[in-house]
Design a protein around this motif. Structure first.
Motif, mmCIF file in Angstrom:
data_model
loop_
_atom_site.group_PDB
_atom_site.id
_atom_site.type_symbol
_atom_site.label_atom_id
_atom_site.label_comp_id
_atom_site.label_asym_id
_atom_site.label_seq_id
_atom_site.Cartn_x
_atom_site.Cartn_y
_atom_site.Cartn_z
ATOM 1 N N VAL A 71 -55.585 22.166 20.194
ATOM 2 C CA VAL A 71 -54.815 23.451 19.692
ATOM 3 C C VAL A 71 -53.322 23.219 19.651
ATOM 4 C CG1 VAL A 71 -54.505 25.562 20.549
ATOM 5 C CG2 VAL A 71 -56.654 24.433 21.160
ATOM 6 N N GLN A 72 -52.561 23.564 18.589
ATOM 7 C CA GLN A 72 -51.041 23.418 18.475
ATOM 8 C C GLN A 72 -50.309 24.319 19.379
ATOM 9 O OE1 GLN A 72 -49.801 21.019 16.555
ATOM 10 N NE2 GLN A 72 -52.161 20.627 16.295
ATOM 11 N N PRO A 73 -49.225 23.791 19.838
ATOM 12 C CA PRO A 73 -48.308 24.708 20.825
ATOM 13 C C PRO A 73 -48.105 25.940 20.733
ATOM 14 C CG PRO A 73 -47.387 22.308 20.677
ATOM 15 C CD PRO A 73 -48.502 22.534 19.416
ATOM 16 N N GLY A 74 -48.445 26.753 21.532
ATOM 17 C CA GLY A 74 -48.422 28.161 21.152
ATOM 18 C C GLY A 74 -49.602 28.957 20.688
ATOM 19 N N ALA A 75 -50.482 28.108 20.262
ATOM 20 C CA ALA A 75 -51.695 28.846 19.526
ATOM 21 C C ALA A 75 -52.628 29.186 20.648
ATOM 22 C CB ALA A 75 -52.110 28.014 18.510
ATOM 23 N N GLY A 85 -52.917 17.637 27.725
ATOM 24 C CA GLY A 85 -51.902 18.597 27.322
ATOM 25 C C GLY A 85 -52.000 19.801 28.339
ATOM 26 N N ARG A 86 -51.294 20.909 28.293
ATOM 27 C CA ARG A 86 -51.244 22.214 29.243
ATOM 28 C C ARG A 86 -51.673 23.461 28.321
ATOM 29 N NH1 ARG A 86 -46.829 23.411 30.613
ATOM 30 N NH2 ARG A 86 -45.418 22.192 29.251
ATOM 31 N N GLY A 87 -51.994 24.279 28.980
ATOM 32 C CA GLY A 87 -52.282 25.608 28.421
ATOM 33 C C GLY A 87 -52.938 26.683 29.402
ATOM 34 N N THR A 88 -53.801 27.512 28.973
ATOM 35 C CA THR A 88 -54.455 28.535 29.653
ATOM 36 C C THR A 88 -55.930 28.847 29.052
ATOM 37 O OG1 THR A 88 -53.779 30.434 28.284
ATOM 38 C CG2 THR A 88 -52.090 29.603 29.935
ATOM 39 N N VAL A 89 -56.681 29.416 30.084
ATOM 40 C CA VAL A 89 -57.853 29.558 29.813
ATOM 41 C C VAL A 89 -58.336 30.945 30.286
ATOM 42 C CG1 VAL A 89 -59.203 27.194 29.520
ATOM 43 C CG2 VAL A 89 -58.856 28.413 31.822
ATOM 44 N N GLY A 90 -59.213 31.633 29.580
ATOM 45 C CA GLY A 90 -59.707 32.903 29.847
ATOM 46 C C GLY A 90 -58.757 34.150 29.553
ATOM 47 N N ALA A 126 -55.638 28.856 25.077
ATOM 48 C CA ALA A 126 -54.379 28.589 24.423
ATOM 49 C C ALA A 126 -53.752 27.584 24.842
ATOM 50 C CB ALA A 126 -53.604 29.929 24.635
ATOM 51 N N ALA A 127 -52.778 27.023 24.007
ATOM 52 C CA ALA A 127 -52.006 25.890 24.319
ATOM 53 C C ALA A 127 -50.615 26.332 24.657
ATOM 54 C CB ALA A 127 -51.739 24.921 23.068
ATOM 55 N N ALA A 128 -50.050 25.795 25.859
ATOM 56 C CA ALA A 128 -48.679 26.067 26.375
ATOM 57 C C ALA A 128 -47.521 25.659 24.801
ATOM 58 C CB ALA A 128 -48.228 25.145 27.339
ATOM 59 N N ALA A 129 -46.612 26.569 24.791
ATOM 60 C CA ALA A 129 -45.646 26.542 23.761
ATOM 61 C C ALA A 129 -44.708 25.237 23.926
ATOM 62 C CB ALA A 129 -44.631 27.774 23.746
ATOM 63 N N GLY A 130 -44.538 24.855 25.188
ATOM 64 C CA GLY A 130 -43.934 23.416 25.366
ATOM 65 C C GLY A 130 -44.809 22.525 26.100
ATOM 66 N N GLN A 131 -45.319 21.371 25.403
ATOM 67 C CA GLN A 131 -45.765 20.160 25.523
ATOM 68 C C GLN A 131 -44.946 18.928 25.933
ATOM 69 O OE1 GLN A 131 -49.386 20.507 26.122
ATOM 70 N NE2 GLN A 131 -49.385 22.418 25.390
ATOM 71 N N ASP A 132 -45.450 17.839 26.676
ATOM 72 C CA ASP A 132 -44.523 16.862 26.763
ATOM 73 C C ASP A 132 -44.541 15.762 25.848
ATOM 74 O OD1 ASP A 132 -46.709 14.693 27.096
ATOM 75 O OD2 ASP A 132 -46.651 15.652 29.275
ATOM 76 N N GLY A 133 -43.782 14.881 25.527
ATOM 77 C CA GLY A 133 -43.549 13.849 24.420
ATOM 78 C C GLY A 133 -44.875 12.951 24.130
ATOM 79 N N ASN A 134 -45.589 12.820 25.398
ATOM 80 C CA ASN A 134 -47.003 12.284 25.123
ATOM 81 C C ASN A 134 -48.033 12.840 24.604
ATOM 82 O OD1 ASN A 134 -45.514 9.745 26.013
ATOM 83 N ND2 ASN A 134 -45.678 10.331 28.172
ATOM 84 N N THR A 135 -47.972 14.173 25.037
ATOM 85 C CA THR A 135 -49.231 15.284 24.587
ATOM 86 C C THR A 135 -48.732 16.053 23.786
ATOM 87 O OG1 THR A 135 -49.014 16.262 26.819
ATOM 88 C CG2 THR A 135 -50.491 14.219 26.621
ATOM 89 N N PRO A 136 -48.589 16.048 22.516
ATOM 90 C CA PRO A 136 -47.765 16.917 21.687
ATOM 91 C C PRO A 136 -48.732 18.313 21.416
ATOM 92 C CG PRO A 136 -48.639 15.385 20.101
ATOM 93 C CD PRO A 136 -48.817 14.770 21.688
ATOM 94 N N ALA A 137 -49.977 18.302 21.695
ATOM 95 C CA ALA A 137 -50.947 19.348 21.701
ATOM 96 C C ALA A 137 -51.900 19.347 22.871
ATOM 97 C CB ALA A 137 -51.746 19.683 20.435
ATOM 98 N N LEU A 138 -52.549 20.527 22.814
ATOM 99 C CA LEU A 138 -53.545 20.676 23.844
ATOM 100 C C LEU A 138 -55.156 20.477 23.368
ATOM 101 C CD1 LEU A 138 -54.702 21.920 26.675
ATOM 102 C CD2 LEU A 138 -55.165 24.067 25.467
ATOM 103 N N ASP A 139 -55.689 19.251 24.006
ATOM 104 C CA ASP A 139 -57.033 18.750 23.538
ATOM 105 C C ASP A 139 -58.008 19.114 24.478
ATOM 106 O OD1 ASP A 139 -57.185 16.958 20.945
ATOM 107 O OD2 ASP A 139 -55.175 16.455 21.693
ATOM 108 N N LEU A 140 -58.980 19.723 24.100
ATOM 109 C CA LEU A 140 -60.218 20.003 24.823
ATOM 110 C C LEU A 140 -61.374 19.431 24.238
ATOM 111 C CD1 LEU A 140 -59.229 24.014 24.930
ATOM 112 C CD2 LEU A 140 -58.600 22.208 26.603
ATOM 113 N N PHE A 141 -62.383 19.072 25.314
ATOM 114 C CA PHE A 141 -63.806 18.615 25.191
ATOM 115 C C PHE A 141 -64.657 19.890 25.674
ATOM 116 C CE2 PHE A 141 -67.694 15.999 25.644
ATOM 117 C CZ PHE A 141 -67.457 15.415 24.508
ATOM 118 N N ILE A 142 -65.207 20.655 24.662
ATOM 119 C CA ILE A 142 -66.000 21.774 25.204
ATOM 120 C C ILE A 142 -67.565 21.465 24.877
ATOM 121 C CG2 ILE A 142 -66.125 24.162 24.568
ATOM 122 C CD1 ILE A 142 -63.351 24.304 23.653
ATOM 123 N N MET A 143 -68.312 21.970 25.989
ATOM 124 C CA MET A 143 -69.683 21.610 26.158
ATOM 125 C C MET A 143 -70.369 22.954 26.527
ATOM 126 S SD MET A 143 -68.863 18.415 28.372
ATOM 127 C CE MET A 143 -67.276 19.500 29.019
#
Length: 328
Positions: free
Chosen positions: A207-211, A230-235, A258-275
């Motif tokens: 998920v791209q930042p802010g999406a 990465g960082r973001g929110t759920v629910g 959703a992905a947080a609008a600001g991610q750090d340099g090492n994790t440019p996006a929110l990556d999730l493994f969903i099962m």
């Protein structure tokens, strides 16, 4: 985090827009994975630690392996070990891994590939970095998910599925803000390549930042969302979540994250493994590398292993050249 990707997600099929009547799943539990070591000493996060088995069913165990950038001589794998009664799903996000079993199977998985092993009645297995990676060092990052087998399939013959990253179904959101890789199961009519005994869905979502993503989810499945990076929110109540955390969801028709609008340099996006999967709802007797229904079956598995009935270690290592399984 390369996995499998595309240059322009806007060329992909898109998820439908969900209407106001959609029942979004609430977040029931949020846990943080403890860190440890597996095999010969590679770092892992134990993603399911602290979650009751009935909330995981039909899943048993999930390790995030790495992410680690090895120096030359550092890459590590596992020694020979047995399995019986379940399936291992090893998803290689970054790096390369060889695998071999005591029945003549073997192969190589790399960026975005999945090695799906149905242990069934049992085998011996080893996973190790290839010699050239040990020499050079390099990135190593992946997941290993254990999927339970129903009683009726626990003693089936072992088998492999070698799933190349390019075989995953790729879809995006209506605004193109996320890339969804469907490894197994169905998402909004898009079918992943993995074949399963128990109906499940396994996806890797970037998920791209802010999406924001509204992901349709089969109502009879459970839903587990693990943050690879990465960082973001759920629910719908936007609970904060970050790398190494797992969100266990309640009932409903869809997931929102959703992905947080600001991610750090090492994790440019929110990556999730969903099962998610249809619960088997059978007794589980789990100890080490065996997942059975009763304690007596566990004892029998150990006795069969000690008697060599799960196979013997081959005298020679299978050459790994094409990533395909080999059987006698």
């Amino acid at each position: 985090m390369p996995a499998i990707t595309v240059d322009n997600v806007l060329v992909l099929p898109r998820l439908p827009r969900l209407d106001e009547s959609t029942s979004f799943r609430p977040v029931r539990k949020l846990t943080t994975a403890p860190s440890g070591f597996e095999g010969e000493g590679f770092p892992v996060r134990r993603a399911f630690a602290g979650v009751p088995m009935d909330q995981l069913d039909p899943f048993i165990h999930l390790d995030q392996m790495g992410e680690v950038d090895y120096a030359p001589g550092e890459p590590k794998g596992t020694s020979w070990h047995p399995h019986r009664g379940f399936e291992t799903v090893t998803y290689m996000i970054d790096g390369i891994m060889d695998h071999q079993d005591s029945h003549g199977g073997g192969g190589t998985i790399s960026n975005g590939d999945t090695q799906w092993m149905t242990a069934g009645r049992g085998l011996l297995h080893i996973e190790a970095p290839p010699e050239h990676l040990v020499t050079s060092g390099g990135l190593f990052h992946g997941t290993q998910l254990w999927v339970n087998l129903p009683r009726s399939a626990k003693m089936n013959p072992p088998r492999y599925q070698d799933i190349r990253g390019r075989e995953s179904a790729l879809i995006t959101t209506p605004d193109g803000g996320a890339l969804i890789r469907v490894i197994a199961g169905d998402v909004a009519g898009h079918q992943g390549p993995g074949s399963t005994f128990t109906p499940i869905t396994v996806t890797h979502v970037t998920v791209q930042p802010g999406a924001q993503v509204d992901l349709p989810w089969r109502p009879e499945f459970n839903a587990l969302v693990y943050v690879l990076a990465g960082r973001g929110t759920v629910g719908t109540d936007r609970r904060p979540i970050h790398t190494g955390q797992l969100a266990v969801h309640g009932e409903g028709d869809a997931l929102r994250f959703a992905a947080a609008a600001g991610q750090d340099g090492n994790t440019p996006a929110l990556d999730l493994f969903i099962m998610g999967g249809r619960p088997i709802r059978e007794p589980v007797a789990h100890y080490g590398p065996f997942v059975m229904n009763t304690r007596a079956e566990l004892v029998q598995a150990f006795e069969d292993f000690q008697a060599g009935k799960l196979g013997v270690i081959p005298a020679k290592r299978v050459p790994h050249t094409d990533g395909k399984r080999r059987r006698p």
